[in-house]
Design a protein around this motif. Structure first.
Motif, PDB file in Angstrom:
ATOM      1  N   GLY A   3     -40.266 -13.809  26.375  1.00 18.18           N
ATOM      2  CA  GLY A   3     -41.090 -13.254  25.044  1.00 18.18           C
ATOM      3  C   GLY A   3     -40.261 -15.216  24.500  1.00 18.18           C
ATOM      4  O   GLY A   3     -39.279 -15.821  24.873  1.00 18.18           O
ATOM      5  N   ARG A   4     -40.174 -14.677  22.549  1.00 19.71           N
ATOM      6  CA  ARG A   4     -39.325 -15.829  21.936  1.00 19.71           C
ATOM      7  C   ARG A   4     -37.922 -15.397  21.549  1.00 19.71           C
ATOM      8  O   ARG A   4     -37.726 -14.323  20.884  1.00 19.71           O
ATOM      9  N   SER A   5     -36.770 -16.467  21.664  1.00 23.10           N
ATOM     10  CA  SER A   5     -35.688 -15.961  21.021  1.00 23.10           C
ATOM     11  C   SER A   5     -35.174 -17.249  20.317  1.00 23.10           C
ATOM     12  O   SER A   5     -35.529 -18.637  20.585  1.00 23.10           O
ATOM     13  N   ILE A   6     -34.586 -17.114  18.862  1.00 19.61           N
ATOM     14  CA  ILE A   6     -33.911 -17.767  18.393  1.00 19.61           C
ATOM     15  C   ILE A   6     -32.403 -17.871  18.053  1.00 19.61           C
ATOM     16  O   ILE A   6     -31.925 -16.301  17.583  1.00 19.61           O
ATOM     17  N   ILE A   7     -31.844 -18.518  18.459  1.00 13.65           N
ATOM     18  CA  ILE A   7     -30.602 -18.186  18.963  1.00 13.65           C
ATOM     19  C   ILE A   7     -29.328 -19.340  17.500  1.00 13.65           C
ATOM     20  O   ILE A   7     -29.675 -20.525  17.579  1.00 13.65           O
ATOM     21  N   LEU A   8     -29.192 -18.617  16.896  1.00 17.18           N
ATOM     22  CA  LEU A   8     -28.073 -19.166  15.856  1.00 17.18           C
ATOM     23  C   LEU A   8     -26.467 -19.370  15.968  1.00 17.18           C
ATOM     24  O   LEU A   8     -25.953 -17.979  16.387  1.00 17.18           O
ATOM     25  N   ASP A   9     -25.611 -20.522  16.776  1.00 13.42           N
ATOM     26  CA  ASP A   9     -24.614 -20.933  17.360  1.00 13.42           C
ATOM     27  C   ASP A   9     -24.193 -21.420  16.745  1.00 13.42           C
ATOM     28  O   ASP A   9     -24.487 -22.802  15.739  1.00 13.42           O
ATOM     29  N   HIS A  10     -23.279 -21.870  17.232  1.00 16.70           N
ATOM     30  CA  HIS A  10     -22.646 -24.069  16.901  1.00 16.70           C
ATOM     31  C   HIS A  10     -22.487 -24.837  17.895  1.00 16.70           C
ATOM     32  O   HIS A  10     -22.074 -23.571  19.491  1.00 16.70           O
ATOM     33  N   LEU A  11     -22.503 -25.867  17.792  1.00 15.77           N
ATOM     34  CA  LEU A  11     -21.601 -26.598  18.480  1.00 15.77           C
ATOM     35  C   LEU A  11     -20.482 -27.265  18.543  1.00 15.77           C
ATOM     36  O   LEU A  11     -20.687 -28.414  17.376  1.00 15.77           O
ATOM     37  N   GLY A  12     -19.438 -27.037  18.733  1.00 10.23           N
ATOM     38  CA  GLY A  12     -18.099 -27.493  18.352  1.00 10.23           C
ATOM     39  C   GLY A  12     -17.487 -26.999  16.762  1.00 10.23           C
ATOM     40  O   GLY A  12     -18.485 -26.014  16.794  1.00 10.23           O
ATOM     41  N   ASP A  13     -18.091 -28.107  15.610  1.00  5.18           N
ATOM     42  CA  ASP A  13     -18.105 -27.267  14.388  1.00  5.18           C
ATOM     43  C   ASP A  13     -19.325 -27.520  13.675  1.00  5.18           C
ATOM     44  O   ASP A  13     -19.498 -27.389  12.552  1.00  5.18           O
ATOM     45  N   GLU A  15     -23.398 -26.108  12.756  1.00  2.00           N
ATOM     46  CA  GLU A  15     -23.907 -25.901  12.786  1.00  2.00           C
ATOM     47  C   GLU A  15     -25.121 -26.110  13.430  1.00  2.00           C
ATOM     48  O   GLU A  15     -25.637 -26.804  13.632  1.00  2.00           O
ATOM     49  N   ALA A  16     -25.689 -24.991  14.195  1.00  2.00           N
ATOM     50  CA  ALA A  16     -26.876 -25.645  15.023  1.00  2.00           C
ATOM     51  C   ALA A  16     -28.008 -23.627  15.387  1.00  2.00           C
ATOM     52  O   ALA A  16     -27.578 -22.526  15.667  1.00  2.00           O
ATOM     53  N   ALA A  17     -29.062 -24.402  16.066  1.00  2.00           N
ATOM     54  CA  ALA A  17     -29.907 -23.095  16.559  1.00  2.00           C
ATOM     55  C   ALA A  17     -31.256 -23.666  17.270  1.00  2.00           C
ATOM     56  O   ALA A  17     -30.988 -24.933  17.548  1.00  2.00           O
ATOM     57  N   ALA A  18     -31.292 -22.625  17.822  1.00  2.95           N
ATOM     58  CA  ALA A  18     -31.932 -23.076  19.470  1.00  2.95           C
ATOM     59  C   ALA A  18     -33.092 -21.984  19.384  1.00  2.95           C
ATOM     60  O   ALA A  18     -33.415 -21.028  18.664  1.00  2.95           O
ATOM     61  N   ASP A 187     -31.386 -28.247   3.434  1.00  2.91           N
ATOM     62  CA  ASP A 187     -31.426 -27.075   4.523  1.00  2.91           C
ATOM     63  C   ASP A 187     -30.502 -27.512   5.681  1.00  2.91           C
ATOM     64  O   ASP A 187     -30.937 -27.809   6.375  1.00  2.91           O
ATOM     65  N   GLY A 188     -30.039 -26.468   5.163  1.00  3.54           N
ATOM     66  CA  GLY A 188     -29.553 -26.509   7.467  1.00  3.54           C
ATOM     67  C   GLY A 188     -29.853 -26.151   8.921  1.00  3.54           C
ATOM     68  O   GLY A 188     -30.736 -25.109   8.295  1.00  3.54           O
ATOM     69  N   PRO A 189     -29.196 -26.001   9.674  1.00  2.24           N
ATOM     70  CA  PRO A 189     -30.157 -25.567  10.669  1.00  2.24           C
ATOM     71  C   PRO A 189     -30.411 -24.099  11.037  1.00  2.24           C
ATOM     72  O   PRO A 189     -31.471 -23.327  12.055  1.00  2.24           O
ATOM     73  N   HIS A 190     -29.550 -23.000  10.243  1.00  3.94           N
ATOM     74  CA  HIS A 190     -29.995 -21.314   9.808  1.00  3.94           C
ATOM     75  C   HIS A 190     -30.693 -21.444   9.705  1.00  3.94           C
ATOM     76  O   HIS A 190     -31.604 -20.395   9.427  1.00  3.94           O
ATOM     77  N   VAL A 191     -30.775 -21.842   8.415  1.00  5.24           N
ATOM     78  CA  VAL A 191     -32.337 -21.365   7.515  1.00  5.24           C
ATOM     79  C   VAL A 191     -33.271 -22.631   7.955  1.00  5.24           C
ATOM     80  O   VAL A 191     -33.936 -21.268   7.502  1.00  5.24           O
ATOM     81  N   LEU A 192     -33.083 -23.239   8.383  1.00  9.32           N
ATOM     82  CA  LEU A 192     -34.343 -23.890   8.639  1.00  9.32           C
ATOM     83  C   LEU A 192     -34.970 -23.508   9.966  1.00  9.32           C
ATOM     84  O   LEU A 192     -36.731 -23.509  10.007  1.00  9.32           O
ATOM     85  N   ALA A 193     -34.748 -22.450  10.668  1.00  6.38           N
ATOM     86  CA  ALA A 193     -34.768 -21.864  11.917  1.00  6.38           C
ATOM     87  C   ALA A 193     -35.833 -20.377  11.544  1.00  6.38           C
ATOM     88  O   ALA A 193     -36.745 -20.303  12.018  1.00  6.38           O
ATOM     89  N   VAL A 203     -34.144 -12.719  17.562  1.00  5.71           N
ATOM     90  CA  VAL A 203     -32.935 -13.539  17.028  1.00  5.71           C
ATOM     91  C   VAL A 203     -31.842 -13.062  17.072  1.00  5.71           C
ATOM     92  O   VAL A 203     -31.219 -11.190  17.093  1.00  5.71           O
ATOM     93  N   ILE A 204     -31.134 -13.982  17.624  1.00  6.35           N
ATOM     94  CA  ILE A 204     -29.149 -13.416  18.647  1.00  6.35           C
ATOM     95  C   ILE A 204     -28.275 -14.390  17.698  1.00  6.35           C
ATOM     96  O   ILE A 204     -28.235 -15.480  17.832  1.00  6.35           O
ATOM     97  N   THR A 205     -27.358 -13.940  16.947  1.00 10.86           N
ATOM     98  CA  THR A 205     -26.559 -14.239  15.711  1.00 10.86           C
ATOM     99  C   THR A 205     -24.777 -14.480  16.534  1.00 10.86           C
ATOM    100  O   THR A 205     -23.518 -14.643  16.374  1.00 10.86           O
ATOM    101  N   ASP A 206     -24.952 -13.157  18.248  1.00 12.69           N
ATOM    102  CA  ASP A 206     -23.490 -13.471  18.531  1.00 12.69           C
ATOM    103  C   ASP A 206     -22.633 -15.112  18.780  1.00 12.69           C
ATOM    104  O   ASP A 206     -23.604 -15.229  19.453  1.00 12.69           O
TER     105      ASP A 206
END
Length: 340
Positions: A3-13, A15-18, A187-193, A203-206
């Motif tokens: 399935g499809r998953s959108i993961i909202l997290d950070h790489l260091g400081d 913001e990132a989305a995958a 827009d930042g990565p989370h909004v772009l996602a 959508v995974i935000t943990d």
């Protein structure tokens, strides 16, 4: 993981989305220190560039370059929007054609008219969307594009989206100050996602989601030059100062069709390889040997692959040496620059 998953997290400081599809990394957005595409400035015209039909502008984030400057004089205030990332040492690319883009709507203040994505073909649905747009905009003179994500979406959500973008556009247009200023942030990565990855997905935000769902492991593979194509074939994506070189190898396959098989696999894999690495500009493909009669099939496959990619890419054509050239918008920064 299927399935499809959108993961909202950070790489260091940062913001990132995958975006993961069936356990494979399909897209990756990482915030950068550079001004984000979509940022709107009130800039000050600085000096024209003879022979290029452009002008350097002063912005709060440094020098910018604007093309098509008819009627613009040094010292004049002008509204511009960042269109992409600048090459090292160069000015920010900007445009006077402002777009205010969200999940369902794109408001175009300088291009009046109401348009609906051609991907929405059902006439009843198109009529529904027209009614929503007319109810929200009423007599407003601004232009509007309703995106394909509107199909089947909740009417209230679409209306709210249109209203928010129209209000932002009106607020920016009404600003009559004279000094340099940032009027709207990109827009930042989370909004772009949320804005662009509209297909149904978990959508995974943990915190720690990148590690828990295999994004960090996939990221290690993305930072390598080699991309496997199956059957022993591979391609190597290697950026230089002038261009991005892509080399296609057949590996251990010695059959007569090895070249065309590897090149067709390259056509399917290349948009993802460039997207994940954040690469744009001039791209030169050094393809595996294949008969000239197979070139058209390769071009067709390449065109179909890039049609599904959201970064503007022009297929330029063949060189006298048999290489294939592309020109790709610098919509992202190279991953190696972001993750230094």
């Amino acid at each position: 993981m299927k399935g499809r998953s959108i993961i909202l997290d950070h790489l260091g400081d940062r913001e990132a989305a995958a975006l993961m599809v069936d356990g494979r990394l399909e897209d990756l957005l990482i915030d950068a220190d550079a001004p984000r595409p979509g940022t709107v400035y009130r800039a000050i015209a600085d000096r024209p560039v003879k022979g290029q039909g452009g002008m350097f502008l002063k912005t709060p984030d440094g020098s910018a370059f604007l093309r098509q400057i008819k009627g613009l004089a040094p010292g004049q205030a002008i509204l511009v929007q960042v269109t992409g990332y600048a090459e090292p040492g160069k000015a920010l690319p900007v445009t006077q054609k402002l777009l205010f883009k969200s999940r369902y709507a794109i408001v175009t203040p300088d291009a009046p008219g109401l348009n609906i994505s051609r991907a929405i073909k059902d006439e009843a649905e198109r009529d529904r969307l027209l009614e929503i747009a007319h109810d929200v905009l009423a007599e407003a003179k601004t232009g509007l594009i309703l995106r394909s994500s509107c199909a089947g979406a909740n009417a209230e959500e679409i209306a709210d989206d249109i209203a928010q973008m129209a209000e932002l556009a009106a607020r920016v247009a009404a600003d009559d100050s004279a000094g340099m200023e940032t009027l709207a942030e990109g827009d930042g990565p989370h909004v772009l996602a949320w804005r662009d990855w509209v297909a149904p997905a978990e959508v995974i935000t943990d915190p720690g989601g990148f590690e828990d769902h295999g994004v960090l492991d996939a990221l290690d593979a993305v930072r390598a030059a080699q991309v496997g194509l199956g059957g022993g074939a591979s391609l190597y994506v290697e950026p230089t100062r002038a261009l991005v070189a892509v080399d296609v190898n057949t590996g251990s396959d010695a059959s007569l069709a090895a070249g065309i098989k590897a090149n067709m696999a390259c056509a399917r894999a290349l948009p993802r390889a460039l997207r994940l690495r954040g690469l744009g500009g001039q791209i030169v493909l050094d393809l595996a040997p294949m008969p000239k009669k197979d070139r058209r099939a390769f071009e067709t496959a390449l065109r179909q692959s890039f049609r599904a990619d959201d970064v503007e890419t022009a297929l330029v054509g063949w060189t006298p040496l048999g290489h294939y050239e592309l020109q790709r918008k610098r919509a992202r920064l190279p991953i190696e620059e972001v993750l230094i």
